[in-house]
Enzyme design. Structure first.
Site, PDB file in Angstrom:
ATOM      1  N   PHE A   1      -7.223  20.901 -24.318  1.00  0.00           N
ATOM      2  CA  PHE A   1      -8.048  19.803 -24.797  1.00  0.00           C
ATOM      3  C   PHE A   1      -9.305  19.731 -23.940  1.00  0.00           C
ATOM      4  O   PHE A   1      -9.479  20.466 -22.976  1.00  0.00           O
ATOM      5  CB  PHE A   1      -7.272  18.482 -24.802  1.00  0.00           C
ATOM      6  CG  PHE A   1      -7.879  17.477 -25.748  1.00  0.00           C
ATOM      7  CD1 PHE A   1      -7.986  17.768 -27.093  1.00  0.00           C
ATOM      8  CD2 PHE A   1      -8.366  16.275 -25.296  1.00  0.00           C
ATOM      9  CE1 PHE A   1      -8.566  16.872 -27.980  1.00  0.00           C
ATOM     10  CE2 PHE A   1      -8.935  15.365 -26.168  1.00  0.00           C
ATOM     11  CZ  PHE A   1      -9.046  15.659 -27.507  1.00  0.00           C
TER      12      PHE A   1
ATOM     13  N   LYS B   1      -0.998   7.376 -23.161  1.00  0.00           N
ATOM     14  CA  LYS B   1      -0.516   7.647 -24.516  1.00  0.00           C
ATOM     15  C   LYS B   1       0.963   7.236 -24.599  1.00  0.00           C
ATOM     16  O   LYS B   1       1.270   6.083 -24.867  1.00  0.00           O
ATOM     17  CB  LYS B   1      -0.693   9.125 -24.873  1.00  0.00           C
ATOM     18  CG  LYS B   1      -2.141   9.530 -25.155  1.00  0.00           C
ATOM     19  CD  LYS B   1      -2.913   9.870 -23.911  1.00  0.00           C
ATOM     20  CE  LYS B   1      -4.235  10.552 -24.194  1.00  0.00           C
ATOM     21  NZ  LYS B   1      -5.027  10.737 -22.946  1.00  0.00           N
TER      22      LYS B   1
ATOM     23  N   TYR C   1       0.825  -1.209   0.000  1.00  0.00           N
ATOM     24  CA  TYR C   1       0.000   0.000   0.000  1.00  0.00           C
ATOM     25  C   TYR C   1       0.861   1.262   0.000  1.00  0.00           C
ATOM     26  O   TYR C   1       0.533   2.240  -0.675  1.00  0.00           O
ATOM     27  CB  TYR C   1      -0.921  -0.001   1.219  1.00  0.00           C
ATOM     28  CG  TYR C   1      -1.941   1.116   1.208  1.00  0.00           C
ATOM     29  CD1 TYR C   1      -3.178   0.958   0.599  1.00  0.00           C
ATOM     30  CD2 TYR C   1      -1.647   2.357   1.792  1.00  0.00           C
ATOM     31  CE1 TYR C   1      -4.105   1.983   0.578  1.00  0.00           C
ATOM     32  CE2 TYR C   1      -2.571   3.389   1.772  1.00  0.00           C
ATOM     33  CZ  TYR C   1      -3.799   3.198   1.160  1.00  0.00           C
ATOM     34  OH  TYR C   1      -4.709   4.221   1.140  1.00  0.00           O
TER      35      TYR C   1
ATOM     36  N   HIS D   1     -19.939  15.813 -25.492  1.00  0.00           N
ATOM     37  CA  HIS D   1     -19.719  14.898 -26.612  1.00  0.00           C
ATOM     38  C   HIS D   1     -19.621  13.451 -26.166  1.00  0.00           C
ATOM     39  O   HIS D   1     -19.807  12.545 -26.972  1.00  0.00           O
ATOM     40  CB  HIS D   1     -18.472  15.309 -27.400  1.00  0.00           C
ATOM     41  CG  HIS D   1     -17.237  15.472 -26.579  1.00  0.00           C
ATOM     42  ND1 HIS D   1     -17.129  16.413 -25.590  1.00  0.00           N
ATOM     43  CD2 HIS D   1     -16.041  14.815 -26.597  1.00  0.00           C
ATOM     44  CE1 HIS D   1     -15.930  16.336 -25.043  1.00  0.00           C
ATOM     45  NE2 HIS D   1     -15.260  15.371 -25.625  1.00  0.00           N
TER      46      HIS D   1
ATOM     47  N   ALA E   1       1.165  14.519 -22.546  1.00  0.00           N
ATOM     48  CA  ALA E   1       0.708  13.164 -22.854  1.00  0.00           C
ATOM     49  C   ALA E   1       1.460  12.557 -24.027  1.00  0.00           C
ATOM     50  O   ALA E   1       1.717  11.353 -24.051  1.00  0.00           O
ATOM     51  CB  ALA E   1      -0.796  13.173 -23.139  1.00  0.00           C
TER      52      ALA E   1
ATOM     53  N   ASP F   1       1.189  19.972 -20.764  1.00  0.00           N
ATOM     54  CA  ASP F   1       0.315  18.800 -20.869  1.00  0.00           C
ATOM     55  C   ASP F   1       1.072  17.852 -21.796  1.00  0.00           C
ATOM     56  O   ASP F   1       1.027  17.970 -23.013  1.00  0.00           O
ATOM     57  CB  ASP F   1      -1.034  19.206 -21.443  1.00  0.00           C
ATOM     58  CG  ASP F   1      -1.978  18.024 -21.618  1.00  0.00           C
ATOM     59  OD1 ASP F   1      -1.530  16.866 -21.484  1.00  0.00           O
ATOM     60  OD2 ASP F   1      -3.161  18.242 -21.924  1.00  0.00           O
TER      61      ASP F   1
END
Length: 442
Positions: A123, A244, A71, A433, A203, A201
């Site tokens: 995004f 990604k 843990y 969306h 990714a 960001d």
């Protein structure tokens, strides 16, 4: 030799579904013409996203078996932390279950109500977290569609209370184009001048780094790994979905040097994700991510990915699809507004036809995802572009699979004049969306 091929061998396979034309039509109607709501067993080729859909390597599968599920203070976390520190140069490493959790941690800590986050393009989830924190998401893309517009960025400090600047690398909302190192450095200087943090960001950091080696003469011959290290060391904070360029099915991170900000993020992490050394992930996931972060900057892998995407883009263009240029690595983008002029929600219309033709699922990056609801109750404020994104899951589909998509696309192009527009039947106030229901305008 000039021919390209996958720089790997396939050791495990998964069957593909081939629903009939009648089954596809029934599934689309039942889903309210929203491809997010179609079950995966009704999809033949799934290009909806490259997030968490990649194929792990033999070394990653082996890493799963050595995962430490303690843990607190697990061995798997220490390996993950070491790999991230070596890659990014940041001392504070916080694992999370995926990118949007990382966005929430950072943006809720940085933004006060009314403040702005300024970006080359936020995004969808990033914009949502800015707004949920009471902030304002300001997009200032440069005309090239990758970089941030430096003139407008500087001007924004006179009109907005800017809390942070976010560079999305690559710029996923506008075609997967890179943010060049020259632009990153200039943005860094502006952030220093005005005393605000520069965040990445990240990714698709490896893909961005690879494109820098192709496009900026200063970095010709540099390894993508070294360029990625320079990118990270130009920022104050990074967050990333590692679904990604971590080449795994789950996971994300926040990395930074500010111990006070890290402590605030860590408290939120404990409340919402788990203990700071597992962050909502199993130990085996952390081990797989650590291995993926080592593999993703391999030049042969990135070269194959770039050449595959470019071949796919050229093949789609050859059958009449208006491809957004230049093609990046993670996806090929189609300008649905150009293919279907005058249609309402043309990107959704194109998606529906591709699914009906061949069971192909892609994603909409147009008005449904990025348009704004008029607060005065008028018509939607449309997106600047009506794009369909064909995402390429990492190490999953071969050229034969993509040839199938091209054949279906050719059939759709031939009947473009008869394709109807779409209207929204139901929408939710956030990330509409994902859950909206649509109907054709017959």
């Amino acid at each position: 030799m000039t021919a390209f091929m996958e720089p790997f061998r396939i050791k495990s396979v998964e069957p593909i579904a081939f629903p009939t034309a009648a089954e596809r039509r029934a599934a689309l109607e039942a889903a309210g013409y929203n491809l997010f709501k179609i079950d995966a067993d009704q999809i033949t080729i799934d290009l909806l996203t490259d997030s968490g859909t990649g194929a792990m390597s033999a070394a990653q599968w082996s890493a799963l078996l050595s995962g430490d599920e303690s843990y607190a203070g697990a061995r798997s976390f220490r390996r993950f932390e070491s790999v991230v520190r070596d890659l990014t140069g940041f001392a504070e490493v916080l694992p999370v279950h995926q990118g949007r959790a990382a966005e929430r941690l950072v943006l809720s800590a940085l933004l006060k109500p009314g403040q702005a986050s300024v970006s080359n393009t936020h995004f969808d989830t990033t914009r949502a977290h800015v707004e949920l924190a009471g902030g304002k998401a300001v997009d200032l893309p440069a005309p090239d569609g990758g970089n941030i517009d430096l003139v407008r960025l500087r001007a924004s400090f006179a009109t907005e209370d800017v809390a942070c600047v976010v560079l999305t690398v690559t710029n996923n909302g506008l075609g997967g184009k890179p943010v060049l190192m020259e632009n990153i450095r200039a943005t860094r200087a502006i952030c220093d001048e005005f005393g605000v943090p520069l965040t990445l960001d990240a990714a698709r950091f490896a893909e961005n780094a690879y494109l820098i080696t192709e496009l900026e003469p200063e970095f010709t011959g540099h390894s993508p790994r070294k360029v990625a290290e320079l990118m990270f060391r130009s920022a104050d904070i990074i967050w990333a979905s590692l679904k990604k360029d971590g080449i795994a099915n789950i996971g994300g991170l926040v990395a930074l040097n500010d111990p006070d900000l890290a402590a605030r993020c860590r408290l939120e992490l404990i409340a919402y994700e788990g203990f700071p050394t597992y962050g909502g992930l199993a130990g085996r996931d952390l081990d797989a991510l650590a291995q993926g972060l080592l593999e993703v900057t391999e030049p042969s892998y990135l070269r194959y990915r770039a050449e595959s995407a470019r071949w796919f883009g050229e093949a789609l263009r050859a059958v009449g699809m208006p491809v957004v240029e230049p093609v990046g690595l993670h996806a090929v983008y189609i300008d649905a507004g150009e293919l279907l002029p005058g249609r309402n929600l043309p990107a959704n219309a194109l998606l529906a036809e591709l699914y009906l033709e061949g069971g192909i699922r892609a994603s909409e990056l147009g008005t449904l995802a990025f348009g704004r609801v008029d607060p005065a109750g008028g018509p939607d404020i449309p997106s600047a572009r009506e794009l369909v994104r064909f995402c390429l899951p990492r190490r999953v589909y071969t050229r034969s699979h993509l040839e199938y998509v091209v054949e279906a696309a050719a059939a759709v192009v031939k009947r473009a004049e008869a394709i109807p527009g779409y209207r929204i039947v139901h929408q939710d106030p956030v990330m509409r969306h994902f859950t909206a229901r649509l109907a054709p305008m017959l």
